[in-house]
Design a protein around this motif. Structure first.
Motif, PDB file in Angstrom:
ATOM      1  N   SER A  13       0.869  -1.182   0.000  1.00 12.72           N
ATOM      2  CA  SER A  13       0.000   0.000   0.000  1.00 12.72           C
ATOM      3  C   SER A  13       0.903   1.228   0.000  1.00 12.72           C
ATOM      4  O   SER A  13       2.129   1.103   0.147  1.00 12.72           O
ATOM      5  N   ASP A  14       0.301   2.403  -0.130  1.00 11.01           N
ATOM      6  CA  ASP A  14       1.106   3.629  -0.070  1.00 11.01           C
ATOM      7  C   ASP A  14       1.834   3.738   1.268  1.00 11.01           C
ATOM      8  O   ASP A  14       2.980   4.169   1.345  1.00 11.01           O
ATOM      9  N   GLU A  15       1.126   3.322   2.310  1.00 13.50           N
ATOM     10  CA  GLU A  15       1.725   3.408   3.645  1.00 13.50           C
ATOM     11  C   GLU A  15       2.929   2.472   3.766  1.00 13.50           C
ATOM     12  O   GLU A  15       3.944   2.814   4.365  1.00 13.50           O
ATOM     13  N   ASP A  16       2.772   1.274   3.164  1.00 17.50           N
ATOM     14  CA  ASP A  16       3.896   0.327   3.185  1.00 17.50           C
ATOM     15  C   ASP A  16       5.091   0.908   2.438  1.00 17.50           C
ATOM     16  O   ASP A  16       6.236   0.824   2.895  1.00 17.50           O
ATOM     17  N   ALA A  17       4.798   1.469   1.260  1.00 17.01           N
ATOM     18  CA  ALA A  17       5.880   2.046   0.438  1.00 17.01           C
ATOM     19  C   ALA A  17       6.585   3.152   1.225  1.00 17.01           C
ATOM     20  O   ALA A  17       7.820   3.260   1.208  1.00 17.01           O
ATOM     21  N   GLU A  18       5.777   3.933   1.936  1.00 14.65           N
ATOM     22  CA  GLU A  18       6.332   5.041   2.721  1.00 14.65           C
ATOM     23  C   GLU A  18       7.224   4.501   3.849  1.00 14.65           C
ATOM     24  O   GLU A  18       8.309   5.011   4.097  1.00 14.65           O
ATOM     25  N   ARG A  19       6.717   3.430   4.477  1.00 13.90           N
ATOM     26  CA  ARG A  19       7.458   2.849   5.596  1.00 13.90           C
ATOM     27  C   ARG A  19       8.804   2.271   5.114  1.00 13.90           C
ATOM     28  O   ARG A  19       9.846   2.473   5.730  1.00 13.90           O
ATOM     29  N   ILE A  20       8.744   1.556   4.009  1.00 13.85           N
ATOM     30  CA  ILE A  20       9.978   0.961   3.476  1.00 13.85           C
ATOM     31  C   ILE A  20      10.955   2.059   3.050  1.00 13.85           C
ATOM     32  O   ILE A  20      12.142   2.006   3.349  1.00 13.85           O
ATOM     33  N   ALA A  21      10.410   3.071   2.379  1.00 15.29           N
ATOM     34  CA  ALA A  21      11.276   4.155   1.892  1.00 15.29           C
ATOM     35  C   ALA A  21      11.955   4.884   3.040  1.00 15.29           C
ATOM     36  O   ALA A  21      13.118   5.297   2.932  1.00 15.29           O
ATOM     37  N   SER A  22      11.228   5.051   4.156  1.00 19.20           N
ATOM     38  CA  SER A  22      11.824   5.792   5.268  1.00 19.20           C
ATOM     39  C   SER A  22      12.888   4.965   5.984  1.00 19.20           C
ATOM     40  O   SER A  22      13.855   5.506   6.514  1.00 19.20           O
ATOM     41  N   ARG A  23      12.708   3.636   5.984  1.00 19.58           N
ATOM     42  CA  ARG A  23      13.688   2.797   6.681  1.00 19.58           C
ATOM     43  C   ARG A  23      14.870   2.407   5.805  1.00 19.58           C
ATOM     44  O   ARG A  23      15.972   2.229   6.270  1.00 19.58           O
ATOM     45  N   TYR A  24      14.564   2.177   4.522  1.00 21.60           N
ATOM     46  CA  TYR A  24      15.615   1.683   3.628  1.00 21.60           C
ATOM     47  C   TYR A  24      15.672   2.548   2.375  1.00 21.60           C
ATOM     48  O   TYR A  24      14.941   2.314   1.419  1.00 21.60           O
ATOM     49  N   PRO A  25      16.508   3.546   2.357  1.00 21.37           N
ATOM     50  CA  PRO A  25      16.621   4.349   1.128  1.00 21.37           C
ATOM     51  C   PRO A  25      17.222   3.525  -0.009  1.00 21.37           C
ATOM     52  O   PRO A  25      17.986   2.594   0.238  1.00 21.37           O
ATOM     53  N   VAL A  26      16.854   3.866  -1.246  1.00 19.28           N
ATOM     54  CA  VAL A  26      17.477   3.204  -2.390  1.00 19.28           C
ATOM     55  C   VAL A  26      18.957   3.538  -2.340  1.00 19.28           C
ATOM     56  O   VAL A  26      19.336   4.700  -2.258  1.00 19.28           O
ATOM     57  N   GLY A  27      19.781   2.503  -2.365  1.00 21.69           N
ATOM     58  CA  GLY A  27      21.160   2.686  -1.945  1.00 21.69           C
ATOM     59  C   GLY A  27      22.142   3.232  -2.939  1.00 21.69           C
ATOM     60  O   GLY A  27      23.111   3.864  -2.552  1.00 21.69           O
ATOM     61  N   ASP A  28      21.930   3.011  -4.200  1.00 26.17           N
ATOM     62  CA  ASP A  28      23.000   3.282  -5.140  1.00 26.17           C
ATOM     63  C   ASP A  28      23.069   4.766  -5.504  1.00 26.17           C
ATOM     64  O   ASP A  28      22.258   5.271  -6.273  1.00 26.17           O
ATOM     65  N   LYS A  29      24.074   5.459  -4.965  1.00 24.68           N
ATOM     66  CA  LYS A  29      24.168   6.903  -5.164  1.00 24.68           C
ATOM     67  C   LYS A  29      24.444   7.261  -6.632  1.00 24.68           C
ATOM     68  O   LYS A  29      23.927   8.249  -7.146  1.00 24.68           O
TER      69      LYS A  29
ATOM     70  N   TYR B  26      12.653   9.962  -3.401  1.00 25.63           N
ATOM     71  CA  TYR B  26      13.110   9.031  -4.439  1.00 25.63           C
ATOM     72  C   TYR B  26      12.774   7.576  -4.080  1.00 25.63           C
ATOM     73  O   TYR B  26      12.217   6.818  -4.878  1.00 25.63           O
ATOM     74  N   SER B  27      13.084   7.193  -2.862  1.00 21.59           N
ATOM     75  CA  SER B  27      12.835   5.801  -2.448  1.00 21.59           C
ATOM     76  C   SER B  27      11.338   5.494  -2.464  1.00 21.59           C
ATOM     77  O   SER B  27      10.911   4.407  -2.879  1.00 21.59           O
ATOM     78  N   TYR B  28      10.551   6.451  -2.015  1.00 20.30           N
ATOM     79  CA  TYR B  28       9.091   6.296  -1.972  1.00 20.30           C
ATOM     80  C   TYR B  28       8.533   6.085  -3.388  1.00 20.30           C
ATOM     81  O   TYR B  28       7.748   5.164  -3.646  1.00 20.30           O
ATOM     82  N   VAL B  29       8.986   6.921  -4.308  1.00 21.06           N
ATOM     83  CA  VAL B  29       8.516   6.818  -5.698  1.00 21.06           C
ATOM     84  C   VAL B  29       8.991   5.500  -6.326  1.00 21.06           C
ATOM     85  O   VAL B  29       8.242   4.837  -7.048  1.00 21.06           O
ATOM     86  N   CYS B  30      10.222   5.112  -6.019  1.00 22.54           N
ATOM     87  CA  CYS B  30      10.740   3.837  -6.538  1.00 22.54           C
ATOM     88  C   CYS B  30       9.866   2.680  -6.053  1.00 22.54           C
ATOM     89  O   CYS B  30       9.502   1.794  -6.830  1.00 22.54           O
ATOM     90  N   ALA B  31       9.568   2.679  -4.764  1.00 15.03           N
ATOM     91  CA  ALA B  31       8.787   1.574  -4.187  1.00 15.03           C
ATOM     92  C   ALA B  31       7.411   1.492  -4.844  1.00 15.03           C
ATOM     93  O   ALA B  31       6.931   0.398  -5.185  1.00 15.03           O
ATOM     94  N   ILE B  32       6.764   2.633  -5.053  1.00 21.13           N
ATOM     95  CA  ILE B  32       5.440   2.640  -5.691  1.00 21.13           C
ATOM     96  C   ILE B  32       5.550   2.166  -7.143  1.00 21.13           C
ATOM     97  O   ILE B  32       4.759   1.333  -7.599  1.00 21.13           O
ATOM     98  N   SER B  33       6.537   2.668  -7.859  1.00 19.07           N
ATOM     99  CA  SER B  33       6.681   2.331  -9.286  1.00 19.07           C
ATOM    100  C   SER B  33       6.976   0.844  -9.469  1.00 19.07           C
ATOM    101  O   SER B  33       6.375   0.180 -10.314  1.00 19.07           O
ATOM    102  N   VAL B  34       7.909   0.324  -8.675  1.00 20.60           N
ATOM    103  CA  VAL B  34       8.256  -1.101  -8.782  1.00 20.60           C
ATOM    104  C   VAL B  34       7.028  -1.954  -8.460  1.00 20.60           C
ATOM    105  O   VAL B  34       6.740  -2.945  -9.125  1.00 20.60           O
ATOM    106  N   ASN B  35       6.285  -1.540  -7.435  1.00 14.94           N
ATOM    107  CA  ASN B  35       5.114  -2.323  -7.012  1.00 14.94           C
ATOM    108  C   ASN B  35       4.078  -2.439  -8.128  1.00 14.94           C
ATOM    109  O   ASN B  35       3.530  -3.504  -8.382  1.00 14.94           O
TER     110      ASN B  35
END
Lengths: 404, 183
Positions: A13-29, B26-35
């Protein structure tokens, strides 16, 4: 397996995506910077793909004709762009005559007598016979990934028996190493159009064609992809090529899931991209002692399919060319692997059969660095780039010995 | 940086504001897009969707924008991803039955009960992923929620791609056993 992971990870869900994004940023700079630079470029250039008016979240709903299409025709699943397969489908026969040449297949009476393509509704009422959707799910499950070590050996006989390819693929998911060996040979029929002079030049003795072969030995070892091009012609030294494994199509994600190399995947890719209609599904078959589902598929026009896939080009057909293909397959109920298939197009046939299927402790490990190094010692690099490649990784301790 | 600070920065220094907005979401948008593009979009499609989302968001935000940015970003990301999914399905000739399970993944918030169940399962999933410990949990998240490949993950966790692949396979096996009672 892919379907499994889609189900496992695909309910955000959007909330899940938000939770994951806040805990684990996409890593590759590096990737992050590249994407941001592209965004800036587009913003500055005024590039927006479309004007959007955001007033709420739109529900995804199929249009009604999709329901009509899906009810009237076969369910067609497409999974991304197709990569050119290595095998040639050459024929179709309107009569159902395809049977594995070996006697390992045993169909139950109920399924063996099935001649008409059953409807999906009928299939659901017959015990043990999967529906079309279930068959596609089985094929796409790639449940063989559950095994850490895996060997698959096969024989592919094409051109009505003229050419034979034998292959053996090995995988070890603990080390990530894989290998695949393919060997091609032909019978005397294959050489009939060559002149005696050419055959003599090539050293080909028509009374002894079984011993003539060409081969590819492919090693996906650590971060390397190494291919040895070999042949029975002792006038030429075998050659090898080295590239970074990450740059090789054979590592996307592995040799078993590469439509370039592995026939089960080649056929699956074509099924997924809509080449075939599934006409008939039967349960109760066995092959290599394993429970299988058999199915008959039909491609009404190879030309149209090739054009759809952007692989059209100019083609010249002789008068006897037949554009339809019939394909019969046996799918392993546990792993989703296609263990046998036969395709017919006009007068031409191909038959593929798996003859070795070993898991975990029964399976041989892919060749290690010492073996590969020894093999390369009798070969020549095919380019200067290959010659200058650092192969010291072959001297390192095998991954398997580093695992505690 | 919170939304008010991002908007303030956008007003004072647009380029720095863009970067702040991008870094924050960025991470939020990535997670939504991948999903949403899972199973049909390639890595390039997902990347394109992310770029398109931010380009659209930045072009829509102006001095008059007040309040929370997050719902706007999330909604644009979903619109873009759904639109791309449609386009990809149409282009590939993919036909899906109206009863298909796949469509369930894209339905709206109307299905409150299903969403609640999914949310609970995701909570458990994330809990079990965290139980794997680092770097395995990071590898799983990067691969399955953000669509990163072994090379990209390798740069993040400072490992060789082959090691990432190996750890990922092992971590998935362990994760499956941890989830056996729930799925």
């Amino acid at each position: 397996m892919k379907k499994d992971t889609d189900k496992l990870f695909g309910n955000l869900s959007d909330e899940d995506a938000e939770r994951i994004a806040s805990r684990y940023p996409v890593g590759d700079k590096k990737q992050r910077d590249r994407i941001f630079n592209e965004i800036e470029r587009r913003v500055e250039g005024g590039h927006t793909s479309e004007d959007i008016d955001v007033s709420g979240v739109e529900a995804y709903r199929p249009r009604i004709y999709l329901k009509v299409i899906s009810a009237a025709a076969a369910l067609v699943l497409a999974a991304g762009a197709a990569v050119g397969g290595g095998y040639l489908l050459r024929g179709r026969n309107n009569n159902f005559t395809a049977e594995p040449s070996s006697d390992v297949i045993e169909e139950t009476e109920a399924t063996a007598e099935t001649t008409a393509a059953p409807t999906t509704e009928e299939q659901t009422t017959e015990p043990g016979v999967p529906t079309e959707e279930q068959l596609l799910e089985l094929l796409n499950s790639r449940s063989y990934d559950d095994y850490q070590q895996l060997n698959i050996g096969y024989t592919m006989v094409s051109e009505n028996g003229v050419s034979t390819e034998r292959g053996l693929a090995k995988r070890d998911m603990v080390t990530g190493n894989e290998s695949m060996v393919k060997k091609w040979s032909h019978n005397a029929e294959y050489y009939k159009n060559f002149s005696d002079e050419d055959l003599a030049d090539w050293g080909i003795d028509l009374d002894n064609v079984e011993s003539i072969y060409t081969s590819n030995e492919m090693f996906m070892y650590k971060d390397l992809y190494i291919c040895v091009y070999g042949s029975s012609d002792k006038n030429f030294i075998d050659q090898y090529e080295v590239t970074d494994r990450k740059d090789s199509v054979f590592d996307t994600p592995n040799v078993f899931a590469s439509p370039c190399n592995f026939y089960s995947e080649v056929v699956l890719e074509e099924i997924n991209t809509g080449k075939y209609e599934i006409q008939e599904i039967s349960g109760g078959a066995t092959f290599l002692g394993r429970d299988c589902t058999s199915a008959r598929l039909f491609c009404p026009s190879v030309t149209e399919y090739e054009q759809k896939m952007g692989r059209g080009g100019v083609r010249i057909f002789d008068e006897e060319y037949v554009d339809e293909v019939q394909l019969d397959i046996l799918v392993d109920n546990e792993t989703g692997l296609i263990l046998w298939f036969k395709d017919t197009q006009g007068e031409y046939t191909e038959e593929y059969s798996v003859d070795t299927l070993l898991f975990n402790e029964d399976a041989e490990l892919p060749e290690d660095g010492a073996y590969i190094k020894e093999r390369l010692s009798s070969c020549a690099p095919n380019t200067e780039e290959t010659a200058s490649y650092d192969l010291s990784i072959l001297d390192e301790t095998p991954d398997s010995e580093n695992i505690g | 940086m919170n939304d008010s600070e991002i908007l303030e920065l956008l007003h004072r220094s647009p380029q720095n504001g863009h970067r702040a907005l991008f870094d924050e979401y960025y991470s939020y948008v990535c997670a939504i897009s991948v999903n949403i593009l899972r199973g049909i979009g390639s890595r390039e499609d997902i990347e394109e969707c992310v770029i398109d989302t931010f380009t659209a968001v930045i072009s829509k935000l102006d001095d008059s924008t007040v309040g929370s940015v997050k719902p706007f970003v999330g909604t644009v990301a979903k619109h873009k991803a759904i639109s791309m999914r449609r386009s990809l399905m149409s282009r590939s000739g993919k036909c899906v039955s109206i009863d298909s399970e796949e469509l369930g993944e894209l339905r709206s918030e109307e299905r409150v009960d299903q969403n609640a169940e999914n949310s609970e399962m995701t909570r458990i999933l994330l809990e079990k992923i965290e139980e794997l410990g680092e770097p395995d949990s990071a590898i799983i998240i990067q691969k399955y929620f953000y669509g990163q490949n072994a090379n990209e993950i390798g740069r993040t966790v400072d490992m060789k791609p082959a090691t990432v692949r190996m750890r990922c396979a092992r971590a998935m096996k362990k994760l499956r056993s941890l989830l056996r009672d729930f799925y």
